[in-house]
Design a protein around this motif. Structure first.
Motif, PDB file in Angstrom:
ATOM      1  N   LEU A 338      64.231  28.722 -37.460  1.00  0.00           N
ATOM      2  CA  LEU A 338      63.951  30.044 -36.913  1.00  0.00           C
ATOM      3  C   LEU A 338      65.238  30.784 -36.559  1.00  0.00           C
ATOM      4  O   LEU A 338      65.279  32.017 -36.617  1.00  0.00           O
ATOM      5  N   VAL A 339      66.298  30.053 -36.221  1.00  0.00           N
ATOM      6  CA  VAL A 339      67.576  30.678 -35.885  1.00  0.00           C
ATOM      7  C   VAL A 339      68.059  31.554 -37.041  1.00  0.00           C
ATOM      8  O   VAL A 339      68.376  32.732 -36.869  1.00  0.00           O
ATOM      9  N   VAL A 344      68.376  36.835 -40.054  1.00  0.00           N
ATOM     10  CA  VAL A 344      68.378  37.629 -41.283  1.00  0.00           C
ATOM     11  C   VAL A 344      67.309  38.717 -41.244  1.00  0.00           C
ATOM     12  O   VAL A 344      67.573  39.892 -41.527  1.00  0.00           O
ATOM     13  N   CYS A 345      66.084  38.337 -40.868  1.00  0.00           N
ATOM     14  CA  CYS A 345      64.984  39.302 -40.898  1.00  0.00           C
ATOM     15  C   CYS A 345      65.142  40.365 -39.816  1.00  0.00           C
ATOM     16  O   CYS A 345      64.945  41.559 -40.072  1.00  0.00           O
ATOM     17  N   LYS A 346      65.472  39.960 -38.599  1.00  0.00           N
ATOM     18  CA  LYS A 346      65.619  40.943 -37.525  1.00  0.00           C
ATOM     19  C   LYS A 346      66.858  41.796 -37.757  1.00  0.00           C
ATOM     20  O   LYS A 346      66.856  42.999 -37.441  1.00  0.00           O
ATOM     21  N   VAL A 384      59.517  44.190 -46.505  1.00  0.00           N
ATOM     22  CA  VAL A 384      59.799  42.782 -46.801  1.00  0.00           C
ATOM     23  C   VAL A 384      60.211  42.040 -45.537  1.00  0.00           C
ATOM     24  O   VAL A 384      59.722  40.936 -45.249  1.00  0.00           O
ATOM     25  N   ALA A 385      61.116  42.646 -44.751  1.00  0.00           N
ATOM     26  CA  ALA A 385      61.581  41.990 -43.524  1.00  0.00           C
ATOM     27  C   ALA A 385      60.439  41.857 -42.519  1.00  0.00           C
ATOM     28  O   ALA A 385      60.313  40.817 -41.852  1.00  0.00           O
ATOM     29  N   GLY A 386      59.608  42.879 -42.400  1.00  0.00           N
ATOM     30  CA  GLY A 386      58.492  42.815 -41.468  1.00  0.00           C
ATOM     31  C   GLY A 386      57.474  41.755 -41.850  1.00  0.00           C
ATOM     32  O   GLY A 386      57.007  40.985 -41.005  1.00  0.00           O
ATOM     33  N   LEU A 387      57.128  41.678 -43.128  1.00  0.00           N
ATOM     34  CA  LEU A 387      56.191  40.659 -43.584  1.00  0.00           C
ATOM     35  C   LEU A 387      56.775  39.259 -43.418  1.00  0.00           C
ATOM     36  O   LEU A 387      56.064  38.311 -43.068  1.00  0.00           O
ATOM     37  N   LEU A 395      57.080  34.459 -48.188  1.00  0.00           N
ATOM     38  CA  LEU A 395      58.367  34.764 -47.580  1.00  0.00           C
ATOM     39  C   LEU A 395      58.755  33.698 -46.567  1.00  0.00           C
ATOM     40  O   LEU A 395      57.969  32.812 -46.234  1.00  0.00           O
ATOM     41  N   SER A 396      59.983  33.791 -46.045  1.00  0.00           N
ATOM     42  CA  SER A 396      60.551  32.661 -45.323  1.00  0.00           C
ATOM     43  C   SER A 396      59.837  32.312 -44.029  1.00  0.00           C
ATOM     44  O   SER A 396      59.922  31.198 -43.546  1.00  0.00           O
ATOM     45  N   GLY A 397      59.127  33.281 -43.414  1.00  0.00           N
ATOM     46  CA  GLY A 397      58.453  32.977 -42.141  1.00  0.00           C
ATOM     47  C   GLY A 397      57.347  31.960 -42.291  1.00  0.00           C
ATOM     48  O   GLY A 397      56.913  31.377 -41.303  1.00  0.00           O
TER      49      GLY A 397
END
Length: 397
Positions: A338-339, A344-346, A384-387, A395-397
């Protein structure tokens, strides 16, 4: 030592370069930018100072050192306060995240800060901030850790104060300074107690020594860490600081600076006080759930796009703490993933928010709409970042 000089191995020299390069080049960048403001050469030096640590960290990780180099300056063992740097896998992992976001933010700064005043001073404080974060995660003893822990504070405070939102940045910066400095004082008391109890400062030695007041030390350290990670109810500084800071600094504050708290949990609480951390893990899990739910609900209530992202970072730090509180391999591994995922996403979400603010001159989401046809790349990146940060497959989440 040879003739008063310290002979460094190539590995040790690389570690020192990772930390000292942005610190030293901050001065060079300032001097060059002062003579040739907004010139190509000044921008290249600025970005190079952020790129070199990233390349070196990648080189070290790809090379897979078997023995992490430990550097102590000065090398004389009788000297009480020595700077020490230690590059193990944990430190290098966090250094990779920090250097990656720092390099991307330096590129983003070129256009975003073009019409802002005092660009040389901005670049100076930016690189000092980056060097402070790298020094924290690659420190090798208590003294070095605290020096760089405080070094992060001063330039980041100045970056918020001088280059943030004109009407609100002074309030946000002062709140940020007070909260984080009080947290740092708790951290200092905890680290000093460890040293007074053991007479040992090096991380490699502290992992095997006995400490007689673990509950007090864990409490003091966690308060300092909780402020840095913005864990409820120590989070109050974060929404203002992240929202009012210039966007490249919001990226660093939310993307990587608050993760130094996660590093401190792993370096101190879990490594040095495993039994005490296990004993309080249930209570930390409750605190993590409260932080996650509170941050999420507050994010839903915002109309300011940057404050929404800031409160969501509070929520995600709750998830991070919950992974550590699980105190098993899956939980800690998930927290470590998560780090970099959150960074990257935030970071991308804040960059998109900054682009929207830069073009529309507002952060009020009630006044925004229909931007996708006019800003298609920003819309795609934000989606993309929000999803991804919402955990949407694949996606990575």
């Amino acid at each position: 030592m040879l003739g008063g000089y310290i002979l460094l191995t190539s590995e040790a020299a690389v570690v020192l370069t990772i930390v000292l390069f942005p610190l030293c080049f901050s001065i060079i960048s300032y001097l060059l930018s002062s003579k040739k403001p907004k010139s190509l050469s000044s921008y290249l030096i600025f970005c190079l100072a952020a790129l070199v640590p990233l390349l070196l960290v990648l080189g070290v990780l790809i090379g897979a050192w078997r023995t992490p180099p430990l550097i102590e300056l000065p090398s004389d063992k009788t000297f009480p306060l020595r700077f020490s740097f230690y590059a193990d896998t944990l430190g290098l992992y966090f250094a990779l995240v920090i250097s990656l976001l720092s390099f991307l933010s330096s590129i983003y700064s070129i256009s975003y800060m073009a019409d802002k005043p005092s660009i040389p001073s901005y670049q100076l404080n930016f690189l000092l901030f980056v060097g402070g974060m790298l020094g924290v995660v690659l420190s090798g003893n208590l003294f070095t850790f605290y020096v760089f822990w405080e070094l992060m504070l001063v330039p980041s405070y100045l970056l918020i104060y001088y280059w943030g939102t004109p009407e609100k940045s002074w309030i946000a910066s002062i709140k940020y300074f007070i909260f984080t400095h009080i947290g740092a004082l708790f951290m200092l008391i905890g680290l000093s107690t460890i040293y007074l109890e053991t007479g040992v400062s090096s991380f490699t030695e502290l992992s095997v020594v006995h400490i007689s007041k673990p509950v007090l030390i864990v409490t003091l350290l966690f308060i300092g860490i909780g402020v840095k990670m913005a864990i409820f109810p120590l989070h109050n500084w974060l929404p203002d600081a992240h929202a009012e800071a210039p966007t490249p600094i919001s990226v660093l504050l939310s993307g990587v600076m608050i993760k130094t708290g996660a590093y401190a949990i792993l370096r101190f609480l879990i490594t040095m006080f495993p039994q005490e951390f296990r004993d309080i893990s249930y209570y930390l899990a409750i605190l993590a759930v409260i932080t996650g739910v509170y941050g999420g609900l507050m994010a839903l209530a915002q109309i300011d796009i940057k404050r929404m992202l800031a409160y969501s970072s509070v929520s995600q730090m709750g998830y991070l703490l919950l992974g550590f509180a699980a105190y098993n391999f899956i939980g800690i591994a998930g927290a470590l993933y998560l780090v970099i995922h959150h960074a990257v996403c935030k970071g991308l979400l804040f960059m998109c928010a900054g682009a929207i603010e830069h073009e529309t001159k507002t952060r009020d989401m009630s006044k925004l709409g229909g931007l996708a046809p006019k800003m298609p790349l920003t819309a795609l990146a934000f989606t993309v970042a929000g999803l991804s940060i919402a955990g949407t497959p694949p996606l990575s989440g």
